[in-house]
Design an enzyme around this catalytic site. Structure first.
Site, mmCIF file in Angstrom:
data_model
loop_
_atom_site.group_PDB
_atom_site.id
_atom_site.type_symbol
_atom_site.label_atom_id
_atom_site.label_comp_id
_atom_site.label_asym_id
_atom_site.label_seq_id
_atom_site.Cartn_x
_atom_site.Cartn_y
_atom_site.Cartn_z
ATOM 1 N N ASP A 9 35.505 8.841 14.995
ATOM 2 C CA ASP A 9 35.725 8.450 13.601
ATOM 3 C C ASP A 9 34.795 9.316 12.749
ATOM 4 O O ASP A 9 33.573 9.206 12.859
ATOM 5 C CB ASP A 9 35.382 6.962 13.461
ATOM 6 N N VAL A 32 42.536 9.191 6.860
ATOM 7 C CA VAL A 32 41.116 9.539 6.897
ATOM 8 C C VAL A 32 40.515 9.476 5.485
ATOM 9 O O VAL A 32 39.350 9.086 5.319
ATOM 10 C CB VAL A 32 40.911 10.915 7.583
ATOM 11 N N ASP A 33 41.306 9.806 4.490
ATOM 12 C CA ASP A 33 40.873 9.744 3.085
ATOM 13 C C ASP A 33 40.468 8.308 2.723
ATOM 14 O O ASP A 33 39.385 8.073 2.154
ATOM 15 C CB ASP A 33 42.044 10.230 2.216
ATOM 16 N N TYR A 120 51.058 13.793 6.177
ATOM 17 C CA TYR A 120 51.681 15.021 5.670
ATOM 18 C C TYR A 120 52.548 15.758 6.703
ATOM 19 O O TYR A 120 53.187 16.772 6.380
ATOM 20 C CB TYR A 120 50.621 15.966 5.092
HETATM 21 N N1 AR6 Z 1 38.305 10.013 11.489
HETATM 22 C C1 AR6 Z 1 38.941 11.133 11.936
HETATM 23 N N2 AR6 Z 1 40.269 11.336 11.811
HETATM 24 C C2 AR6 Z 1 40.998 10.331 11.230
HETATM 25 C C3 AR6 Z 1 40.427 9.133 10.749
HETATM 26 C C4 AR6 Z 1 39.006 8.995 10.890
HETATM 27 N N3 AR6 Z 1 38.365 7.903 10.459
HETATM 28 N N4 AR6 Z 1 41.430 8.352 10.250
HETATM 29 C C5 AR6 Z 1 42.585 9.030 10.430
HETATM 30 N N5 AR6 Z 1 42.341 10.218 11.025
HETATM 31 P P1 AR6 Z 1 45.936 11.764 7.405
HETATM 32 P P2 AR6 Z 1 47.045 14.126 6.042
HETATM 33 C C6 AR6 Z 1 43.262 11.286 11.445
HETATM 34 O O1 AR6 Z 1 47.220 11.040 7.268
HETATM 35 O O2 AR6 Z 1 48.138 14.247 7.046
HETATM 36 C C7 AR6 Z 1 46.100 10.239 2.681
HETATM 37 O O3 AR6 Z 1 46.756 9.128 2.144
HETATM 38 C C8 AR6 Z 1 44.731 10.948 11.572
HETATM 39 O O4 AR6 Z 1 44.980 10.236 12.785
HETATM 40 O O5 AR6 Z 1 44.666 11.039 7.126
HETATM 41 O O6 AR6 Z 1 46.303 15.359 5.622
HETATM 42 C C9 AR6 Z 1 45.641 11.232 1.609
HETATM 43 O O7 AR6 Z 1 45.263 10.570 0.416
HETATM 44 C C10 AR6 Z 1 45.336 12.352 11.616
HETATM 45 O O8 AR6 Z 1 45.196 12.909 12.916
HETATM 46 O O9 AR6 Z 1 45.887 13.089 6.465
HETATM 47 C C11 AR6 Z 1 46.854 12.079 1.416
HETATM 48 O O10 AR6 Z 1 47.775 11.484 0.520
HETATM 49 C C12 AR6 Z 1 44.424 13.136 10.639
HETATM 50 O O11 AR6 Z 1 43.258 12.312 10.459
HETATM 51 C C13 AR6 Z 1 47.472 12.147 2.799
HETATM 52 O O12 AR6 Z 1 47.021 10.976 3.476
HETATM 53 C C14 AR6 Z 1 45.043 13.418 9.291
HETATM 54 O O13 AR6 Z 1 45.874 12.344 8.899
HETATM 55 C C15 AR6 Z 1 46.968 13.349 3.563
HETATM 56 O O14 AR6 Z 1 47.686 13.440 4.763
#
Ligand code: AR6
Length: 170
Positions: A9, A32-33, A120
């Site tokens: 995490d 993650v955001d 995304y």
């Molecule tokens: N630590 C590490 N990785 C994580 C965590 C964490 N705590 N939580 C999720 N992931 P995503 P995107 C992973 O959807 O595709 C948001 O709403 C997750 O499993 O977070 O760039 C933003 O506001 C995946 O492998 O980001 C944007 O609107 C990776 O992080 C949109 O999502 C990226 O997934 C961005 O989408």
């Protein structure tokens, strides 16, 4: 400069900077955001509001507030459509501009999530190839950065990045 893949995490990372897979509003979201905004606290929301958004592929930096990380580098990755809308180039720019921000803030340790491969929908293997080749190519320009990690949230992401890293280093 070392490059490593771990599973975990990213909000728990004790590093100089973590990168946030943000959206162009920089006002938080899911994935993650959402986890980063939740863990960093309300001061992050105020700081992000002042930044007035960020274009896809660019990067802007705030403090880490309640996180163990000193800095948060926010970068909106591309939304995958069909691969014909500059998605690979934008993803590369997200990594490159984040690394430049980390150098600007004299960071020695930087952790990235797998940008754009969640909500995304960027194809995972292609994203890993772009992420890792961009990071490895940055080595020549890195004065402060000593270690970059990809922090994969799930095992599949960890394994794909690990395989791609081994291929690139062969
Ligand atoms: N630590 C590490 N990785 C994580 C965590 C964490 N705590 N939580 C999720 N992931 P995503 P995107 C992973 O959807 O595709 C948001 O709403 C997750 O499993 O977070 O760039 C933003 O506001 C995946 O492998 O980001 C944007 O609107 C990776 O992080 C949109 O999502 C990226 O997934 C961005 O989408």
């Amino acid at each position: 400069m070392k490059v490593e893949i771990i599973q975990g995490d990213i909000t728990k990372s004790h590093v100089d900077a973590i990168v946030n897979a943000a959206n162009t509003t920089l006002m938080g979201g899911g994935g993650v955001d959402g986890a980063i905004h939740q863990a960093a606290g309300a001061k992050l929301d105020l700081a992000c509001a002042k930044l007035q958004g960020c274009a896809s592929g660019k990067a802007k930096t705030t403090l880490g507030y309640l996180l163990p990380a000193k800095w948060i580098i926010h970068t909106p990755g591309p939304i995958w459509q069909d691969g014909m809308h500059h998605e690979p180039e934008i993803l590369k720019n997200s990594y490159l501009n984040s690394l430049k921000e980390a150098e600007k803030h004299q960071c020695q340790t930087v952790d990235f999530p797998s940008i754009s491969t969640g909500v995304y929908h960027f194809p995972l293997k292609q994203a890993a190839q772009i992420a890792l080749s961009t990071i490895i190519n940055f080595k020549q320009q890195a004065h402060y950065i000593k270690r970059v990690r990809i922090v994969a949230f799930d095992i599949i992401t960890k394994e794909v990045y690990q395989e791609v890293l081994e291929d690139l280093l062969q």
